[in-house]
Structures are given as C-alpha cells and as structure tokens.
Design an enzyme around this catalytic site. Structure first.
Site, PDB file in Angstrom:
ATOM      1  N   TYR A 199       0.993  -1.300   0.038  1.00 51.95           N
ATOM      2  CA  TYR A 199      -0.491  -0.029   0.088  1.00 51.95           C
ATOM      3  C   TYR A 199       0.815   0.992   0.154  1.00 51.95           C
ATOM      4  O   TYR A 199       1.565   1.258   0.733  1.00 51.95           O
ATOM      5  CB  TYR A 199      -0.853   0.171   0.865  1.00 51.95           C
ATOM      6  CG  TYR A 199      -1.768  -1.013   1.237  1.00 51.95           C
ATOM      7  CD1 TYR A 199      -2.039  -1.798   0.300  1.00 51.95           C
ATOM      8  CD2 TYR A 199      -2.693  -1.490   2.465  1.00 51.95           C
ATOM      9  CE1 TYR A 199      -3.125  -2.883   0.717  1.00 51.95           C
ATOM     10  CE2 TYR A 199      -3.860  -2.329   2.444  1.00 51.95           C
ATOM     11  CZ  TYR A 199      -3.711  -2.915   1.265  1.00 51.95           C
ATOM     12  OH  TYR A 199      -4.766  -4.004   0.772  1.00 51.95           O
ATOM     13  N   SER A 200       0.383   2.632  -0.719  1.00 52.65           N
ATOM     14  CA  SER A 200       1.478   3.153  -1.478  1.00 52.65           C
ATOM     15  C   SER A 200       3.068   3.238  -0.913  1.00 52.65           C
ATOM     16  O   SER A 200       3.615   3.566  -0.566  1.00 52.65           O
ATOM     17  CB  SER A 200       1.068   4.761  -0.071  1.00 52.65           C
ATOM     18  OG  SER A 200      -0.046   4.640  -0.617  1.00 52.65           O
TER      19      SER A 200
END
Length: 338
Positions: free
Chosen positions: A55-56
C-alpha cells in the site's frame, strides 16, 4: 462496540477493522491527517488495523507505525505480503527467501517488534504452500509474528493449507481475508462455510464494493471513476452486469431509507451480520468517511431486511464476475486449454 472472537485464537477484535490502504499517496497524502483518523478510530472502539507492504509502496505501514507509537498495545495489528515491491521478480510472492526479508521491512516501517497477524496477500500458483507455511512458522517461533492468515484463497486452497499445516506440524492460517459485500456474495457458497468448519476468523474487505454501495454512483449520474487504479471491467458503466448493479443500488437505497439507515450503514451491517464474518475492513480516506462507517458496528438487520436483500442479490451470487479476486490463475486461457 461489541468485540468478537477471532476464530479460535481467543483474541477479541472489533467488528470493524480499520483498513489503511488509503493512508499515503494512494489516498490521503496528508500524514498528520491520516494519523488523526487512526486515533479517532481507536477512540471510537476499533482495536483492529489492517494494512499491507504494497500500500503506497510502504508508506501506509509507516503512517500506521507513526500513529501507534504510543498506542501499540491497544491494537491487534495485521499486515500482508506477496504483491510486487519492485521490478525485481524476487521481491514478491510467497517464497521463504522473500518472506524472511520482507517481514523485517514491515517491522521497521510499522515501528514494532512483532506483527499480530501476518497474511499472504494472494495464493501463489508457483510456490508450494508448505514453503510459505514453513517460513511463516519460523517467524511465529521467533516471536516476530503472533498469528498467520491468508487472503483471497478459494475454498480448496484453504483446505489444502489447513491439511499441509496438520501433516507437516506447521502453524496454520487462523484467518482468511476475502472480498464480501451485497454485490459480491460468491464466498457464501464455499469460502465462508469452509472457514467456519476450520474455526478460522474472517475479515472481509470491500464491504462497499469499491464504492458501488457508498451512493457515489447512481443511475441518474453514472460515470466511470477516474482513478487509473480501478480495473476498467469493474467500472465500465455500459456493461450489462454493471447496469444490473446500478439497478440494485437504487433498490438498496430505497430499502435503506425505509429502514432509517444510510446506504453505507446498510451495506456494512449486512457484512458483519453474517455469522461467519468476524470483521469488515473499512478503508476511509477522510475523517468524514470514517464517521459514516462507525454506526454500522452496532446495527442488527431484521429478517425482513435480509430477506429483501436476498431477493435483490441471491445468496452466493456475485453480480459482476469481474469483482471476484480469486480463481484468476485457474481461469486463464493457458490453464484451460488442452
């Protein structure tokens, strides 16, 4: 907020799990605001947080780690591995080599010396489940991980993993993380009954079906989302399956209004009202979104409402098959051709 047992672990978790996918460049780029959202969730009674290394590009884990600096003991902290972290083909997957390396990266980003629940983000068609389970077992015995879980496994893959754990005396998956919503009910036919038989906890993701049940897209204003991260097949408003989804959303909105709920509350309450579901992962990007999710934790849907939902979407049915997240390897042409 009434806590629930996470399978047979003895751990008590909130029926809402704070998903951290939207904290960081993928969603909320304001780190301080993301930290405030996490703290607000904890203050509201949520004691369960789920994130992932991918995530990111790791930023989500870093934000969660910052937010929990003085509140780590309040939280049952889950993260995941498997997705590509670079162009290097060995920085992904379920191999022992990658797992023992990537857990250290997650521990550093999360600013903690242990992970409560370490999950395989997807099953691997190229790696023996015994190898993955063996590496995870070592992490549990080293104290770096408390429990292990799977995500988007089919019923047969869940059974295979449970069998391998027993045969090889390895740690077993105590949770499964599948997609589940009013529009995506495929897991009711096989995955949920399998999880229940094996005494696993179930933390479902996407209870709003990628925004379809948030009220964002309606028949009178249907337009495809602009985010390039969303698969086009799932959000092509001209497809018959998605047109059907728009019709269902209209009926659900009316049902929610008749029941005195918002569409969001109805959608999340439906998920956590299933006896096989431990918690629904909600992934807010803003404080307002989080506040719109919280009331669902205490809502009990009546038999009338559940029956009406069953009339709109039959049990076990996923309205648009493109919304399924498992079975993709088995259904590719190369896997089916003689």
């Amino acid at each position: 907020m009434e806590y629930r047992l996470l399978g047979r672990t003895g751990v008590q978790v909130s029926p809402l799990c704070l998903g951290a996918m939207m904290f960081g460049p993928w969603g909320n780029k304001d780190t301080a605001d993301s930290v405030r959202i996490i703290h607000h969730a904890l203050d509201a009674g949520i004691n369960f947080i789920d994130t992932a290394d991918v995530y990111s590009g790791g930023a989500s884990e870093e934000i969660v780690g910052e937010a929990l600096e003085r509140r780590r003991d309040e939280v049952f902290l889950a993260t995941k591995f498997f997705m590509p972290m670079s162009e290097d083909p060995n920085q992904r997957g379920g191999s022992r080599r990658w797992i023992v390396r990537e857990v250290e990266n997650s521990l550093r980003r999360l600013n903690t010396d242990y992970i409560d629940l370490y999950q395989v983000h997807r099953p691997s068609p190229d790696t023996d489940v015994e190898e993955t389970l063996g590496a995870l077992t070592d992490l549990v015995r080293q104290g770096k991980v408390r429990y292990i879980g799977s995500s988007s496994y089919s019923g047969s893959q869940i059974v295979e993993a449970q069998w391998a754990s027993r045969q090889r005396n390895l740690e077993r998956f105590v949770t499964e993380q599948p997609p589940y919503s009013i529009l995506v009910r495929g897991i009711e036919e096989d995955v949920l009954p399998t999880v229940q038989r094996h005494g696993m906890g179930t933390l479902t993701y996407s209870p709003l079906s990628g925004g379809w049940l948030s009220g964002r897209w309606r028949k009178d204003s249907a337009s495809a989302p602009t985010s390039s991260a969303r698969p086009s097949a799932r959000f092509d408003m001209t497809s018959p399956a998605n047109q059907r989804k728009l019709d269902i959303v209209e009926d659900l909105a009316q049902l929610a209004e008749q029941t005195g709920l918002t569409l969001i509350e109805l959608a999340i309450a439906f998920v956590i009202n299933h006896p096989g579901v431990t918690a629904a992962i909600v992934g807010p990007r803003t404080m307002e979104q989080l506040d719109s999710y919280l009331p669902a934790a205490d809502i009990k849907l009546s038999t009338y409402v559940l029956d009406r939902i069953d009339q709109l979407v039959a049990p076990g049915v996923t309205v648009n098959p493109d919304d399924n997240s498992y079975g993709t390897h088995d259904l590719t042409p190369v896997a089916r051709r003689r």
